[in-house]
Scaffold this motif. Structure first.
Motif, PDB file in Angstrom:
ATOM      1  N   SER A 136      91.219  37.081  15.539  1.00 26.78           N
ATOM      2  CA  SER A 136      90.035  36.228  15.338  1.00 26.78           C
ATOM      3  C   SER A 136      90.141  34.945  16.157  1.00 26.78           C
ATOM      4  O   SER A 136      89.175  34.488  16.767  1.00 26.78           O
ATOM      5  CB  SER A 136      89.885  35.869  13.853  1.00 26.78           C
ATOM      6  OG  SER A 136      89.711  37.020  13.073  1.00 26.78           O
ATOM      7  N   PHE A 179      81.255  42.204  12.398  1.00 29.80           N
ATOM      8  CA  PHE A 179      80.542  41.658  13.556  1.00 29.80           C
ATOM      9  C   PHE A 179      79.046  41.959  13.449  1.00 29.80           C
ATOM     10  O   PHE A 179      78.196  41.084  13.644  1.00 29.80           O
ATOM     11  CB  PHE A 179      81.118  42.240  14.853  1.00 29.80           C
ATOM     12  CG  PHE A 179      80.455  41.688  16.079  1.00 29.80           C
ATOM     13  CD1 PHE A 179      80.922  40.522  16.671  1.00 29.80           C
ATOM     14  CD2 PHE A 179      79.342  42.314  16.613  1.00 29.80           C
ATOM     15  CE1 PHE A 179      80.279  39.985  17.777  1.00 29.80           C
ATOM     16  CE2 PHE A 179      78.692  41.777  17.727  1.00 29.80           C
ATOM     17  CZ  PHE A 179      79.164  40.611  18.303  1.00 29.80           C
ATOM     18  N   TYR A 187      86.162  45.563  11.585  1.00 27.23           N
ATOM     19  CA  TYR A 187      85.720  44.443  12.425  1.00 27.23           C
ATOM     20  C   TYR A 187      84.292  44.689  12.890  1.00 27.23           C
ATOM     21  O   TYR A 187      83.452  43.774  12.884  1.00 27.23           O
ATOM     22  CB  TYR A 187      86.648  44.239  13.644  1.00 27.23           C
ATOM     23  CG  TYR A 187      86.100  43.148  14.543  1.00 27.23           C
ATOM     24  CD1 TYR A 187      86.322  41.811  14.248  1.00 27.23           C
ATOM     25  CD2 TYR A 187      85.288  43.465  15.638  1.00 27.23           C
ATOM     26  CE1 TYR A 187      85.757  40.799  15.016  1.00 27.23           C
ATOM     27  CE2 TYR A 187      84.713  42.467  16.415  1.00 27.23           C
ATOM     28  CZ  TYR A 187      84.957  41.135  16.095  1.00 27.23           C
ATOM     29  OH  TYR A 187      84.380  40.150  16.855  1.00 27.23           O
ATOM     30  N   GLN A 188      84.017  45.906  13.300  1.00 28.00           N
ATOM     31  CA  GLN A 188      82.673  46.232  13.784  1.00 28.00           C
ATOM     32  C   GLN A 188      81.627  45.956  12.707  1.00 28.00           C
ATOM     33  O   GLN A 188      80.569  45.390  12.990  1.00 28.00           O
ATOM     34  CB  GLN A 188      82.601  47.713  14.189  1.00 28.00           C
ATOM     35  CG  GLN A 188      83.390  48.029  15.451  1.00 28.00           C
ATOM     36  CD  GLN A 188      82.793  47.332  16.666  1.00 28.00           C
ATOM     37  OE1 GLN A 188      81.579  47.227  16.778  1.00 28.00           O
ATOM     38  NE2 GLN A 188      83.632  46.821  17.555  1.00 28.00           N
ATOM     39  N   GLU A 245      89.134  44.454  17.778  1.00 30.10           N
ATOM     40  CA  GLU A 245      87.666  44.608  17.816  1.00 30.10           C
ATOM     41  C   GLU A 245      87.241  46.058  17.580  1.00 30.10           C
ATOM     42  O   GLU A 245      86.122  46.305  17.130  1.00 30.10           O
ATOM     43  CB  GLU A 245      87.119  44.156  19.169  1.00 30.10           C
ATOM     44  CG  GLU A 245      87.170  42.668  19.409  1.00 30.10           C
ATOM     45  CD  GLU A 245      86.649  42.338  20.799  1.00 30.10           C
ATOM     46  OE1 GLU A 245      85.578  41.744  20.889  1.00 30.10           O
ATOM     47  OE2 GLU A 245      87.326  42.688  21.788  1.00 30.10           O
ATOM     48  N   LEU A 288      89.854  35.594  19.975  1.00 26.28           N
ATOM     49  CA  LEU A 288      88.511  35.970  20.428  1.00 26.28           C
ATOM     50  C   LEU A 288      87.764  34.788  21.040  1.00 26.28           C
ATOM     51  O   LEU A 288      86.922  34.959  21.913  1.00 26.28           O
ATOM     52  CB  LEU A 288      87.710  36.542  19.253  1.00 26.28           C
ATOM     53  CG  LEU A 288      87.894  38.043  19.039  1.00 26.28           C
ATOM     54  CD1 LEU A 288      87.372  38.451  17.664  1.00 26.28           C
ATOM     55  CD2 LEU A 288      87.175  38.819  20.139  1.00 26.28           C
ATOM     56  N   TRP A 290      85.520  40.184   7.930  1.00 26.82           N
ATOM     57  CA  TRP A 290      86.415  41.227   8.429  1.00 26.82           C
ATOM     58  C   TRP A 290      87.458  41.587   7.349  1.00 26.82           C
ATOM     59  O   TRP A 290      87.691  42.772   7.060  1.00 26.82           O
ATOM     60  CB  TRP A 290      87.073  40.760   9.724  1.00 26.82           C
ATOM     61  CG  TRP A 290      87.952  41.775  10.411  1.00 26.82           C
ATOM     62  CD1 TRP A 290      88.129  43.092  10.081  1.00 26.82           C
ATOM     63  CD2 TRP A 290      88.771  41.548  11.567  1.00 26.82           C
ATOM     64  NE1 TRP A 290      89.002  43.707  10.951  1.00 26.82           N
ATOM     65  CE2 TRP A 290      89.400  42.776  11.868  1.00 26.82           C
ATOM     66  CE3 TRP A 290      89.024  40.442  12.374  1.00 26.82           C
ATOM     67  CZ2 TRP A 290      90.288  42.918  12.945  1.00 26.82           C
ATOM     68  CZ3 TRP A 290      89.899  40.586  13.448  1.00 26.82           C
ATOM     69  CH2 TRP A 290      90.518  41.805  13.729  1.00 26.82           C
TER      70      TRP A 290
END
Ligand code: GTB
Length: 217
Positions: free
Chosen positions: A169, A203, A199-200, A194, A172, A26
């Motif tokens: 983080s 992820f 972040y996407q 998020e 989460l 991230w």
């Protein structure tokens, strides 16, 4: 030089993004730094080659030229110092953002991880049901305090920073436990984190590893 990080070849979280390489990915995505990933089995993590990088035989690590780092907080700090965008320029604001980085990994993360580990490793023990409320209370105490400080602000101290990146983080791991959900402002804070495109991307990258490993024989 393109840095290389390490991550689980088969993450036990089944691609939920909870392993600590996600926070490093991230940070790299936030600053626009491309990176390579070396995937490791649990066995490889305990071999001398990896122990030379990480004394505790864990992921993530970070290699860049002759620099080798471990500890996700230190890695995120290094990335934030080396690139613009994750720490404010103003000296005092920067110090406060760094304070939130430490608060995330040193004050908020320990009770969250302790509860999570108890659920994974101790749920069959006869004393587990008695212990769980104690662990819940420890998490609740810190979440309540954090919730009070955040109030209705978007981020912990002005603009989004590495402090928020680490705090989101850490939080989460409590998502879906029912505890985070007791604090609507913290749930919304995590959702804001998020929703960030960086972040996407992080992820999705770790999820792709899990999906690829799942199709392996
Ligand atoms: N303090 C170190 C850091 O922040 O970098 C902690 C590193 C750490 O705990 N690494 C874990 C690891 O390598 C992976 S992230 N474990 C293997 C070992 O110790 O042998 C922790 C993690 C693991 C699993 C889940 N999960 O399944 O949800 C979530 C988080």
């Amino acid at each position: 030089m393109t840095p290389t990080i390490t991550a689980f070849a088969r993450s036990p979280d089944r691609g939920r993004g909870l392993a600590r390489d996600t926070r490093v990915r991230w940070a790299l995505e936030e600053v626009g730094q491309p990176y390579n990933v070396r995937l490791l089995s649990f066995e490889a993590m305990k071999q001398p080659a990896h122990l030379a990088l990480h004394p505790f035989g864990q992921i993530p690590t970070y290699e860049e030229g002759d620099l080798a780092l471990f500890e996700s907080g230190a890695i995120v700090f290094h990335i934030a110092q080396a690139h613009a965008g994750l720490l404010p320029d103003d000296v005092n604001a920067r110090a406060r953002a760094i304070t939130w980085m430490f608060a995330a990994v040193n004050t908020i993360e320990p009770p969250i991880v302790e509860r999570s580990m108890a659920r994974i490793l101790e749920s069959n023990e006869p004393w587990y049901e008695q212990r769980l409320p104690l662990l819940d209370e420890r998490v609740r105490k810190r979440l309540g305090e954090l919730s009070g400080r955040l109030g209705d602000a978007a981020w912990l101290d002005g603009e989004f920073s590495a402090g928020d990146l680490l705090m989101v983080s850490v939080l989460l791991r409590s998502k879906g436990s029912g505890l985070l959900e007791e604090y609507p402002n913290l749930s919304a804070y995590v959702a804001r984190g998020e929703a960030r495109p960086a972040y996407q991307r992080a992820f999705d990258a770790q999820l792709a590893v899990f999906k690829a490993a799942s199709t392996d024989p």
